[in-house]
Motif scaffolding. Structure first.
Motif, PDB file in Angstrom:
ATOM      1  N   PHE A 314      25.581  -3.805 -11.668  1.00  0.00           N
ATOM      2  CA  PHE A 314      25.820  -2.668 -12.550  1.00  0.00           C
ATOM      3  C   PHE A 314      24.660  -2.337 -13.493  1.00  0.00           C
ATOM      4  O   PHE A 314      24.478  -1.183 -13.854  1.00  0.00           O
ATOM      5  CB  PHE A 314      27.072  -2.928 -13.416  1.00  0.00           C
ATOM      6  N   HIS A 315      23.923  -3.293 -13.933  1.00  0.00           N
ATOM      7  CA  HIS A 315      23.010  -3.090 -15.067  1.00  0.00           C
ATOM      8  C   HIS A 315      21.575  -3.485 -14.710  1.00  0.00           C
ATOM      9  O   HIS A 315      20.908  -4.189 -15.465  1.00  0.00           O
ATOM     10  CB  HIS A 315      23.478  -3.897 -16.281  1.00  0.00           C
ATOM     11  N   SER A 316      21.093  -3.060 -13.566  1.00  0.00           N
ATOM     12  CA  SER A 316      19.740  -3.434 -13.150  1.00  0.00           C
ATOM     13  C   SER A 316      18.664  -2.863 -14.076  1.00  0.00           C
ATOM     14  O   SER A 316      17.536  -3.358 -14.108  1.00  0.00           O
ATOM     15  CB  SER A 316      19.489  -2.971 -11.713  1.00  0.00           C
ATOM     16  N   GLU A 317      19.005  -1.853 -14.905  1.00  0.00           N
ATOM     17  CA  GLU A 317      18.014  -1.241 -15.792  1.00  0.00           C
ATOM     18  C   GLU A 317      17.582  -2.165 -16.919  1.00  0.00           C
ATOM     19  O   GLU A 317      16.573  -1.905 -17.580  1.00  0.00           O
ATOM     20  CB  GLU A 317      18.570   0.054 -16.377  1.00  0.00           C
ATOM     21  N   VAL A 318      18.324  -3.250 -17.159  1.00  0.00           N
ATOM     22  CA  VAL A 318      17.947  -4.154 -18.257  1.00  0.00           C
ATOM     23  C   VAL A 318      16.773  -5.046 -17.863  1.00  0.00           C
ATOM     24  O   VAL A 318      16.166  -5.690 -18.727  1.00  0.00           O
ATOM     25  CB  VAL A 318      19.149  -5.023 -18.699  1.00  0.00           C
TER      26      VAL A 318
END
Length: 499
Positions: A314-318
């Motif tokens: 879900f949060h690969s942008e971090v």
């Protein structure tokens, strides 16, 4: 929590016919033999004493023959008359006219002397059971602390505690549990320090135990713990006498089961499972540093695989672009989702751990190398698991083994599974949700009327001095209040020499 709301059940013995000895020697022998179910290892030694028939009974497997000969048989053959208590050489002599009491003495390693026209049996202690030597526990090794550990003998374990606490206030109370096993259980505490309500509650729960057999400390732990469905241990088990003695001086209670090298400490809090004896044998800065490392390892072992799953799903942008590229490349040919990868690798880790425990040491070492190198490399080359997942699971395993008490490390690994599932469904929100539920459960949990998550819930500022960090010893002037000790102050003048 309400105390004393029920009355304990009465223990019912298996032998309801409580027979008494008579003046007939032959009949007395027959009744004792019948009480012991005609067992063939009951031995008889006939002789004469005071010009009357005399028989010595003993269980062949429970006595030392040289002690029996030198302390009982030899003196009786030599003197042949007199008062039996003045003839035999012993430190303990019991008198009884009750068949069940005589039988119990024989089962404890006594020999029983029966004399014609005498309805009183004399039981002399002649047993000496071989026991394991005192050595450091293999699963609780420390660098700076003492290197002795509890053994399977109840008297030896009490001795190890009394060596450290030479106080007349150290009190031992015995119970016998199990209709068949008749296991001896001791409750050890400092009389004028331990809280009376907690003492009465522990004793009340023990008296409610009505079972046929009780062989280990784990049995009694399950019978008396507050919440048997909680993943967190509510009693601390240890094999270290120094740890047990330190908790006694805080007002806690120790339970020892004959035949078990582990003891139970109650009441206990969550933070006690991440305290080590080495914390108090090194300077406070080092002790505090390693304690913080342990709490950090707890968070890693519970949440690291879940955080990885949440980021990938879900949060690969971090992630920084370079790290994200490496992770995506390693996942390109893996056919399974991150959740399946993590669960499979965790299960493989548990299989390797269990196998290494059961196997002999040389084979276990080989298995560790095979599991770590060959299996790890093979699953990556076969594109079944990604390289990054191997790193995450490895860090998780190492972190779970940091806990000084193995029970808590195992609980942390198990709690990782629901956190991983929540992360695969809801990402970071799922992780936060499960962790909130765990914290709420910890705040609600109790151990014998003591708040399990103390001193955080309820918040007690004075107890934080020995929780996440350890302040200098001379600053620890009061005992922790979680066990509700009678006297809180434990130090007075410590560094007064500076004045």
């Amino acid at each position: 929590m309400s105390f004393f709301k029920n009355t304990p059940k009465q223990n019912i013995t298996l032998n309801e016919n409580d027979k008494q000895l008579t003046n007939d020697l032959k009949k007395n022998i027959e009744m004792i033999h019948e009480y012991l179910c005609q067992t063939e290892d009951l031995m008889f030694k006939k002789m004469s004493f005071n010009k009357m028939g005399c028989t010595i009974l003993f269980l062949d497997s429970m006595v030392k023959k040289d002690i029996l000969q030198s302390s009982v048989i030899g003196p009786i053959l030599e003197k042949k008359s007199g008062e039996i208590q003045n003839v035999v050489k012993t430190t303990e002599l019991k008198f009884s006219s009750n068949i069940s009491e005589v039988g119990a003495s024989l089962l404890e390693g006594y020999c029983t002397i029966l004399i014609e026209n005498d309805a009183i049996a004399k039981s002399v202690v002649v047993g000496e059971i071989a026991e394991r030597s005192i050595e450091e526990p293999a699963n609780e090794r420390n660098i700076l602390s003492s290197h002795d550990g509890f053994v399977e003998n109840l008297s030896t374990n009490i001795l190890l505690l009394r060596r450290r606490i030479k106080s007349p206030q150290l009190k031992v109370k015995f119970f016998t549990l199990g209709k068949i096993t008749n296991t001896k259980v001791s409750m050890v505490f400092i009389d004028k320090l331990a809280n009376k309500k907690i003492l009465e509650e522990v004793e009340r729960r023990i008296t409610f135990i009505d079972v046929d057999h009780l062989l280990s400390i784990g049995d009694i732990e399950e019978f008396i713990e507050d919440n048997p469905h909680s993943p967190f241990p509510q009693m601390l088990t240890t094999e270290r006498p120094d740890r047990g003695a330190s908790y006694l001086t805080e007002g806690k209670i120790i339970l020892i089961v004959d035949g078990s090298p582990r003891i139970l400490i109650v009441p206990i809090t969550f933070f006690a499972f991440y305290q080590s004896p080495d914390d108090y044998n090194s300077r406070w800065v080092l002790g505090s540093f390693f304690r913080i490392i342990r709490f950090f390892s707890l968070m890693i072992s519970i949440s690291l695989p879940a955080i990885y799953i949440a980021i990938i799903s879900f949060h690969s942008e971090v992630l920084p672009i370079g790290i994200l590229y490496s992770v995506r490349v390693s996942l390109e040919y893996v056919p399974f989702s991150p959740l399946v990868e993590a669960i499979v690798m965790q299960i493989i880790l548990e299989l390797l751990k269990e196998a290494s425990i059961r196997l002999p040491t040389p084979i276990a070492q080989t298995l560790g190398i095979v599991g770590g190198l060959i299996i790890g490399t093979a699953v990556v080359e076969a594109n079944l698991v990604s390289n990054s997942m191997i790193v995450v699971i490895g860090l998780t395993a190492i972190s779970s083994f940091v806990a000084p008490v193995n029970q808590m490390g195992t609980s942390a690994r198990l709690l990782g599974f629901p956190v991983m599932i929540a992360a695969s469904l809801f990402g970071f929100f799922g992780i936060v949700l499960i962790l909130m539920v765990l914290v709420m459960h910890l705040c609600k949990l109790e151990s014998f009327g003591t708040h399990y998550f103390s001193p955080l819930a309820p918040f007690k500022l004075e107890d934080l001095k020995d929780t996440f960090v350890r302040l200098p010893t001379w600053k620890l002037k009061t005992r922790p209040t979680d066990s509700q000790p009678v006297y809180k102050q434990q130090q007075r003048h410590t560094r007064g020499w500076k004045k």
